[in-house]
Structure formats: structure tokens, C-alpha cells
Design an enzyme around this catalytic site. Sequence first.
Site, PDB file in Angstrom:
ATOM      1  N   GLU A   1       0.972  -1.094  -0.102  1.00 34.30           N
ATOM      2  CA  GLU A   1       0.071   0.049   0.146  1.00 34.30           C
ATOM      3  C   GLU A   1       0.924   1.211   0.023  1.00 34.30           C
ATOM      4  O   GLU A   1       1.481   1.508   1.010  1.00 34.30           O
ATOM      5  CB  GLU A   1      -0.815  -0.114   1.254  1.00 34.30           C
ATOM      6  CG  GLU A   1      -1.713  -1.282   1.386  1.00 34.30           C
ATOM      7  CD  GLU A   1      -2.877  -1.362   0.418  1.00 34.30           C
ATOM      8  OE1 GLU A   1      -3.201  -0.458  -0.323  1.00 34.30           O
ATOM      9  OE2 GLU A   1      -3.430  -2.501  -0.223  1.00 34.30           O
TER      10      GLU A   1
ATOM     11  N   CYS B   1      -1.606   9.400   2.830  1.00 36.39           N
ATOM     12  CA  CYS B   1      -1.400   8.920   1.412  1.00 36.39           C
ATOM     13  C   CYS B   1      -2.771   9.476   0.250  1.00 36.39           C
ATOM     14  O   CYS B   1      -2.271   9.806  -0.531  1.00 36.39           O
ATOM     15  CB  CYS B   1      -1.446   7.412   1.308  1.00 36.39           C
ATOM     16  SG  CYS B   1      -2.722   6.455   2.170  1.00 36.39           S
TER      17      CYS B   1
HETATM   18  P1  NAD Z   1       8.832   4.867   3.790  1.00 33.76           P
HETATM   19  O1  NAD Z   1       8.782   4.123   2.775  1.00 33.76           O
HETATM   20  O2  NAD Z   1       9.978   5.633   4.554  1.00 33.76           O
HETATM   21  O3  NAD Z   1       8.831   3.368   4.990  1.00 33.76           O
HETATM   22  C1  NAD Z   1       9.324   3.381   6.208  1.00 33.76           C
HETATM   23  C2  NAD Z   1       9.327   1.788   6.599  1.00 33.76           C
HETATM   24  O4  NAD Z   1      10.132   1.055   5.622  1.00 33.76           O
HETATM   25  C3  NAD Z   1      10.150   1.851   8.204  1.00 33.76           C
HETATM   26  O5  NAD Z   1       9.335   0.813   8.759  1.00 33.76           O
HETATM   27  C4  NAD Z   1      11.242   1.017   7.560  1.00 33.76           C
HETATM   28  O6  NAD Z   1      11.952   0.240   8.554  1.00 33.76           O
HETATM   29  C5  NAD Z   1      11.020   0.178   6.450  1.00 33.76           C
HETATM   30  N1  NAD Z   1      12.080  -0.051   5.343  1.00 33.76           N
HETATM   31  C6  NAD Z   1      13.139   1.007   4.891  1.00 33.76           C
HETATM   32  N2  NAD Z   1      13.739   0.186   4.194  1.00 33.76           N
HETATM   33  C7  NAD Z   1      13.233  -1.124   4.076  1.00 33.76           C
HETATM   34  C8  NAD Z   1      13.919  -2.261   3.422  1.00 33.76           C
HETATM   35  N3  NAD Z   1      14.965  -2.130   2.583  1.00 33.76           N
HETATM   36  N4  NAD Z   1      13.142  -3.238   3.665  1.00 33.76           N
HETATM   37  C9  NAD Z   1      12.233  -3.427   4.235  1.00 33.76           C
HETATM   38  N5  NAD Z   1      11.563  -2.520   5.025  1.00 33.76           N
HETATM   39  C10 NAD Z   1      12.297  -1.318   4.984  1.00 33.76           C
HETATM   40  O7  NAD Z   1       7.539   5.279   4.147  1.00 33.76           O
HETATM   41  P2  NAD Z   1       6.978   6.373   5.633  1.00 33.76           P
HETATM   42  O8  NAD Z   1       7.679   7.639   5.414  1.00 33.76           O
HETATM   43  O9  NAD Z   1       6.895   5.662   6.853  1.00 33.76           O
HETATM   44  O10 NAD Z   1       5.321   6.269   5.238  1.00 33.76           O
HETATM   45  C11 NAD Z   1       4.745   7.290   4.310  1.00 33.76           C
HETATM   46  C12 NAD Z   1       4.665   6.921   2.920  1.00 33.76           C
HETATM   47  O11 NAD Z   1       3.586   5.928   3.370  1.00 33.76           O
HETATM   48  C13 NAD Z   1       4.048   7.818   1.965  1.00 33.76           C
HETATM   49  O12 NAD Z   1       4.447   7.804   0.616  1.00 33.76           O
HETATM   50  C14 NAD Z   1       2.392   7.315   1.935  1.00 33.76           C
HETATM   51  O13 NAD Z   1       1.723   7.723   0.908  1.00 33.76           O
HETATM   52  C15 NAD Z   1       2.444   5.983   2.335  1.00 33.76           C
HETATM   53  N6  NAD Z   1       1.307   5.497   2.726  1.00 33.76           N
HETATM   54  C16 NAD Z   1       0.328   4.626   1.979  1.00 33.76           C
HETATM   55  C17 NAD Z   1      -0.984   4.357   2.441  1.00 33.76           C
HETATM   56  C18 NAD Z   1      -1.649   3.563   1.525  1.00 33.76           C
HETATM   57  O14 NAD Z   1      -2.814   2.984   2.021  1.00 33.76           O
HETATM   58  N7  NAD Z   1      -1.416   3.203   0.147  1.00 33.76           N
HETATM   59  C19 NAD Z   1      -1.132   4.583   3.804  1.00 33.76           C
HETATM   60  C20 NAD Z   1      -0.518   5.318   4.461  1.00 33.76           C
HETATM   61  C21 NAD Z   1       0.738   5.660   4.045  1.00 33.76           C
END
Ligand code: NAD
Length: 479
Positions: free
Chosen positions: A247, A281
Site C-alpha cells: 500500500e 496517502c
Molecule cells: P517509508 O517508505 O519511508 O517506509 C518506512 C518503513 O520502511 C520503516 O518501517 C522502515 O523500517 C521500512 N524499510 C525501510 N527500508 C526497508 C527495506 N529495505 N526493507 C524493508 N523495510 C524497509 O514510508 P513512510 O515515510 O514511513 O510512510 C509514508 C509513505 O507511506 C507515503 O508515501 C504514503 O503515501 C504511504 N502510505 C500509503 C498508504 C496507503 O494506504 N497506500 C497509507 C499510509 C501511508
Amino acid sequence: MQQARHFIDGQWCDDGRWADSLDPANGELIGRFADGDEGTARAAVAAAVSAFAKPQWSQNPRLRQQVLLEWAAALQRRQDELATLLTRENGKALAQSRGEIAGAISEILYYAGLARHNPGHVLEVAPGEFSTMLREPAGVAALIIPWNAPAVLLVRALAPALAAGCTCVVKPAPQTTLFNAALLAPLLELPSLAPGVVNLFAECGHAGAAYLVATPLVDVLSFTGSTATGTRIMQDAAPTMKKLSLELGGKSCCLVLDDVDIASVALKIAAAATIISGQQCTAARRVLVHASRAAEMKQALTAALAEIRVGHGLDAATQMGPLIDRSARDGVEQRIALALDSCDEVLLAGGRPAGLDSGAFLTPTLITHHDSAAFFCQEEIFGPLLVLETFDSESEAVQRANHSEFGLSASVWTADGARAMRLARALRNGTVWINDHNKLFAEAETGGYRKSGLGRLHGYDALLDFTELKHVYQNVGSL
Ligand code: NAD
């Protein structure tokens, strides 16, 4: 002071490393959480593998329903305390935290019901030859949960995974680990939940999360986060061929036709753009308005955004809190500064509000632009920036809205029901709202087209992400 430890194989534990959790509105220390690594993730996965091997959980839908009902009841008793902690750790306005927790509880109840309705089917393919299709739990599910809506986004993955009969490892975001541990504690401590069925670990780095992706011991990986990390996860998971639920990011458009009451639509879009300080998001990011109403929309949206009250989420008057932390605020601020330099017109230039210097605050920005290829019309900028564009025809509106690598959500604003449906049909998005925005429900599947992700969470289809369909063939002969 709040404290959160890992929970592995039925025990709260830590390995002596701790990290601080800070209030993004003022930098105050809220508490500390155990900071794990790949070893912690390995232990959590091993516990989930061993719990899945026992039929007491994976083959017992009535127990699974009971556990979900007991968790929901315990959360109902703690709603106020949890809402306050959510606002302190995430920054969002208290009313939004309360709404999120109520929504999360409602979603647990929804999946408690579905735990007892996960049917397969049986076919007689030839005389006496039966094909039984069993819907089985997929195995160990690892859930990587973001910080922006840590109650609903945890529950919308964990509740269907548990209802389906999976055992789980939860890895929350470091920014909201205290809250996620507090939300999970009443579940983890239930006598009816066997050790290893739900495990929780936190970390400041990514080594544990990367292990969840790469290990063949995890059967389903559910990730909510950015498209960049989702892409990396898809690549790293490929050798294991595990099931993925992704997501990811979005860039929601609001299509405003020429027959609406601009004043009331502008107020709703301003709220949709500033929800969780623009860190949702599905938040409104681009407003496409019919050219004949553009002047009115400019004025109404500028006024609505300028009036948003920014402050600590616990203040009753606050409509918009801080961003999640200073580093996120700095990143968003830089992208907005570049947008302000290159857009056609600046209607409202946001910035750091006076008197709130110790927090990660940014007030809303509104710009207009014609070229939808501009980086600020394409890139997901996770903060309070809104871009206004104009169109002359329905087909131009659709073309502009579909000019995006994302496909998460959009809204259509018109008094004409047929036009609304026609446009909703033409938009390449997982969700389209008509005369509203950001309405999400436990019952309604949500997910993305294109780079907004894979699979659906919420609704009945989310259960399917956590199951496998097994074909059992038997020739019993005929009399
Ligand atoms: P992010 O992509 O920075 O994710 C951070 C998470 O990813 C952390 O838990 C981290 O430990 C993990 N991570 C980082 N590198 C990794 C790897 N190589 N392998 C596995 N895990 C890894 O996102 P964020 O800043 O935490 O969240 C914001 C984003 O989330 C925005 O893009 C938003 O649109 C999206 N979002 C989407 C939805 C949806 O329903 N589509 C809902 C909420 C948020």
C-alpha cells in the site's frame, strides 16, 4: 514516562538497546522503546513459524473471533488514553486521533465476524470426482506499519491476517512505536492468545525489516509506506516468491466541475489537504477546477487554507498539528521552496509559524500551475502543499488527473450524478469519492492502481491477501 519493549513468543523482552520517542509538537521526551535488529526479527519470525505449525490457532476460526472480540473490548475501555498518546507521538489533532481509534476498533469487530466466514467451494468435476477448494491461512505474515495512521493501518493488516489464521510479526515505525505497543498490549496479554501468534519488535534502522522481506520463513509481507521502499521490497522479496501486499504513495486529484457551490467545496478540500498535516496517502494534493470557476476557487481555497488553526494536537482549537519530525519537516519545506520558485502563481506561501519554533510545524501552501508535468504535480510531497490547475472539458480533466505514476485515490465534485459516475469510471484510481474526500471504511477495499501498490486492504478482499487456495482432488467413484 512511557516504555515499550519487544513482545516475542509470549514474553515482553529487550536486548538492552533503547531509543527515545519525542513529541513532534515541542521536542519533549515522551518515552523510550527497545531498539532491535536482525536478531530480534529472527527470533520473532521463529516464534511465529512455530505457532503456525500448531492447529490450535490456524485451524480454529472461533478462537480467532474470540481473541479479536476481546481485543476490541479492551481497546474500548482505553480509547481516551490511547488517543492522547497517539496525538503526543504522531502530532495529529486529538479529534483525528479519537476518530482513528474508533475506526480501528470498528475494523477489529468487522474482521472478528469474518473470521468465521472464510469459505472455499466444492465441485464435482466428473462423476464421483471431487475438487475441494480449501481457503487456508497463508502462514507467517510480517506487517510493516507506518507512522501516519498507526492505529488503522496496523489493524487493517493485522485483523484480516489473524482472522484468516496467520501468525504475525509486527514491525511498527520508530516514530510511533510507543503507540503501537500500547495498542497491541491488550491483545498480546490475552490469556486466549497462544505464545508466538502475534509478535512485535521495533527498530530505528531497517535490518530487521529487511530480514522480514528476505527470509523464506515469512509467507506474506504487508507493507504500507512509500513507493520507493515498496519497490525495493518487491525486488528483495522476489527470490522467496512470497505474497506481497503493498500500500504505497499517492497524489490525489480533486476534479471540481462548473456546477458546484465553490465556497463549500473549497472548505472540504482544504480539510482534505491538511488532514494529518498533509501526511495522509490519500490527502488532496491537486485541485483541477473548471476554468469558468477558477477565480472563485483561488479566492475560496486561499481563505480556507489560511484559516486552518495550527498548534499542538492536544489543544482543543487545533485543526492541524506538526509534521512527524523535524527531518520530515525540513524535507517537505525544501520541496515546497523549489515549487514556490517555479510555479505559475503563489496564492499562499506557507512556512514555519511564529511561536511554535520547538515543533516540526509548517503552515499550508497553495500554488497554481498549468503544466501537469511539473515535479510538484507528479511527486508525492508528504505535507501541506496544494496545487491548483484548470481544465476546459471533462476529457482534459481526466487526462490531467491520469497524468500520474500513482493511482491511489481521487474525488469528483459535481451536482450531476451521471457526470460524476462517468468521470469516476474514467479515473485510474483504486478509490474515487463523489462530493467527498478521504472517506475510508473497514468494509470497503482500498488500494492502488499503478505505482500506488499491489493488493487491497480493508474489506473482504483483504482476507484473501492472507490466504492460499488449496485444491484437494478425490475420486470417490459412483454407485
Ligand atoms: P517509508 O517508505 O519511508 O517506509 C518506512 C518503513 O520502511 C520503516 O518501517 C522502515 O523500517 C521500512 N524499510 C525501510 N527500508 C526497508 C527495506 N529495505 N526493507 C524493508 N523495510 C524497509 O514510508 P513512510 O515515510 O514511513 O510512510 C509514508 C509513505 O507511506 C507515503 O508515501 C504514503 O503515501 C504511504 N502510505 C500509503 C498508504 C496507503 O494506504 N497506500 C497509507 C499510509 C501511508
